[in-house]
Design a protein around this motif. Structure first.
Motif, short mmCIF file in Angstrom:
data_model
loop_
_atom_site.label_atom_id
_atom_site.label_comp_id
_atom_site.label_asym_id
_atom_site.label_seq_id
_atom_site.Cartn_x
_atom_site.Cartn_y
_atom_site.Cartn_z
N ALA A 1 48.05 39.76 25.39
CA ALA A 1 49.27 40.43 26.26
C ALA A 1 49.53 39.13 27.31
O ALA A 1 50.60 38.79 27.44
CB ALA A 1 49.02 41.51 26.88
N PHE A 2 48.45 38.59 27.81
CA PHE A 2 48.75 37.49 28.98
C PHE A 2 49.32 36.28 28.36
O PHE A 2 50.26 36.09 28.96
CB PHE A 2 47.30 37.44 29.78
CG PHE A 2 47.59 36.43 30.76
CD1 PHE A 2 47.98 36.86 31.90
CD2 PHE A 2 47.17 35.15 30.71
CE1 PHE A 2 48.12 36.10 33.22
CE2 PHE A 2 47.18 34.38 31.82
CZ PHE A 2 47.85 34.77 32.89
N ALA A 3 48.82 36.00 27.20
CA ALA A 3 49.27 34.80 26.55
C ALA A 3 50.79 34.79 26.31
O ALA A 3 51.52 34.22 26.46
CB ALA A 3 48.44 34.51 25.35
N GLU A 4 51.04 36.42 25.67
CA GLU A 4 52.41 36.36 25.36
C GLU A 4 53.36 36.25 26.42
O GLU A 4 54.52 35.93 26.22
CB GLU A 4 52.58 37.49 24.34
CG GLU A 4 51.74 37.63 23.05
CD GLU A 4 52.68 36.76 22.20
OE1 GLU A 4 53.66 36.33 22.32
OE2 GLU A 4 52.02 36.27 20.96
N VAL B 1 43.06 40.96 34.10
CA VAL B 1 42.83 40.09 33.21
C VAL B 1 41.61 38.98 33.18
O VAL B 1 41.15 38.75 34.43
CB VAL B 1 44.06 38.97 32.96
CG1 VAL B 1 43.72 37.96 31.77
CG2 VAL B 1 45.34 39.82 32.88
N ARG B 2 40.73 38.91 32.25
CA ARG B 2 39.56 38.30 32.41
C ARG B 2 39.69 36.83 32.96
O ARG B 2 40.85 36.14 32.57
CB ARG B 2 38.69 38.23 31.23
CG ARG B 2 38.15 39.61 30.72
CD ARG B 2 37.57 39.37 29.49
NE ARG B 2 38.71 39.15 28.29
CZ ARG B 2 38.36 39.03 27.18
NH1 ARG B 2 37.14 39.15 26.67
NH2 ARG B 2 39.33 38.79 26.19
N TRP B 3 38.87 36.54 33.76
CA TRP B 3 38.94 35.22 34.65
C TRP B 3 39.17 33.98 33.66
O TRP B 3 39.89 32.94 33.68
CB TRP B 3 37.94 34.78 35.46
CG TRP B 3 38.02 33.68 36.27
CD1 TRP B 3 37.54 32.40 36.17
CD2 TRP B 3 39.15 33.38 37.39
NE1 TRP B 3 37.74 31.59 37.11
CE2 TRP B 3 39.01 32.12 38.02
CE3 TRP B 3 39.90 34.24 37.89
CZ2 TRP B 3 39.74 31.61 38.76
CZ3 TRP B 3 40.67 33.55 38.92
CH2 TRP B 3 40.73 32.40 39.54
N VAL B 4 38.31 33.98 32.57
CA VAL B 4 38.27 32.87 31.56
C VAL B 4 39.50 32.90 30.91
O VAL B 4 40.07 31.86 30.23
CB VAL B 4 36.90 32.96 30.33
CG1 VAL B 4 37.37 34.38 29.55
CG2 VAL B 4 37.02 31.86 29.79
N VAL B 5 40.17 33.97 30.66
CA VAL B 5 41.71 33.92 30.12
C VAL B 5 42.78 33.46 31.05
O VAL B 5 43.71 32.57 30.67
CB VAL B 5 41.94 35.46 29.76
CG1 VAL B 5 43.31 35.43 29.24
CG2 VAL B 5 41.06 35.91 28.51
N LYS B 6 42.74 33.70 32.28
CA LYS B 6 43.77 33.38 33.07
C LYS B 6 43.75 32.29 33.94
O LYS B 6 44.68 31.73 34.54
CB LYS B 6 44.13 34.84 34.08
CG LYS B 6 43.04 35.07 34.97
CD LYS B 6 43.49 36.33 35.85
CE LYS B 6 42.18 36.60 36.63
NZ LYS B 6 42.24 38.23 37.20
N GLU B 7 42.37 31.67 34.09
CA GLU B 7 42.20 30.63 34.79
C GLU B 7 43.08 29.41 34.43
O GLU B 7 43.62 28.80 35.36
CB GLU B 7 40.79 30.38 35.12
CG GLU B 7 40.54 29.17 35.94
CD GLU B 7 38.93 28.57 36.01
OE1 GLU B 7 38.94 27.85 37.00
OE2 GLU B 7 38.29 28.89 35.08
#
Length: 249
Positions: A128-131, A162-168
């Motif tokens: 979702a965050f990527a999209e 959102v997990r930090w590793v995803v959004k950082e």
């Protein structure tokens, strides 16, 4: 808001015997009972997907969301996506979210949906965050258009779970653009305060120190204090924020 989608939703509701009146909605079955948009959403939104989970039905559901402006419609979209007949067409699903995040209108139902449903669930948060932002952050920084900045701000502000590793990586790119600094600060603050918020204190502090924020921005010093002390989350460190408030007052 896409007027064609809204008009299609109005026609669909009319086929279900539901019509809009000055102060709300009425159904043919009980024409004397005034319904709220939330009641209409709970009673009929799920029926959009009763027969098919195709592109047309998903676009109809987004039209219903535009028409009713009610969070429950987004719930029915997600239920359909996760049903045995799912998933929904991903390109149409995420394009629907992106379009509404870019719209010059209130989108509380959409951002709330991202926050409490898509972002809090680790099974869906990365996609979702990527999209809705991650894949586009380089374009946001390069083009700096109003619509892209609007979408980026809205996503950053509700990205706490959102997990930090995803959004950082997205956060680090967003730092390059001062127009996103206030939204990024709210994202960092939510990453600490949300029940499901996630951050890495040292990396978050490094980002915080790069932000050029208005002088009247509240809680900057407190956030810096808890991050410097190594705290990851308000709920895993009870009292840490209160200690920061006392220390910074």
């Amino acid at each position: 808001m896409e007027m064609q989608a809204v008009e299609a939703a109005q026609r669909w509701l009319a086929d279900q015997g539901v019509s809009q009146v000055r102060d709300g909605w009425v159904s043919d079955e009980e024409p004397d009972v005034l319904l709220t948009a939330n009641q209409v959403a709970h009673s009929w939104a799920g029926d959009v997907f009763a027969e098919d989970l195709d592109t047309d039905q998903l676009r109809l559901a987004f039209g219903l969301l535009d028409l009713l402006d009610d969070y429950w419609v987004t719930c029915e979209i997600r239920f359909a996506n996760e049903s045995a007949d799912g998933p929904l067409p991903a390109d149409v699903l995420w394009d629907g979210y992106r379009q509404r995040l870019e719209a010059d209108l209130g989108v509380e139902a959409v951002t709330y949906s991202l926050w409490v449903d898509w972002f809090e669930d680790h099974a869906t948060s990365a996609t979702a965050f990527a999209e809705v932002l991650g894949k586009d952050i380089d374009r946001v920084v390069a083009e700096r258009s109003d619509v892209l900045l609007r979408r980026a701000r809205r996503v950053l502000e509700c990205s706490g779970p959102v997990r930090w590793v995803v959004k950082e990586p997205t956060y680090r790119t967003a730092v390059q653009l001062s127009a996103l600094h206030s939204a990024l600060f709210r994202g960092l603050r939510a990453s600490f305060h949300d029940v499901y918020g996630d951050l890495e204190p040292a990396a978050a502090l490094a980002l915080l120190d790069q932000l050029d924020l208005p002088a009247n921005t509240q809680h900057v010093a407190e956030l810096r204090h808890v991050l410097a002390a190594g705290h990851e989350n308000h709920y895993r460190s009870p009292g840490a924020w209160d200690d920061a408030v006392r220390s910074c007052s």
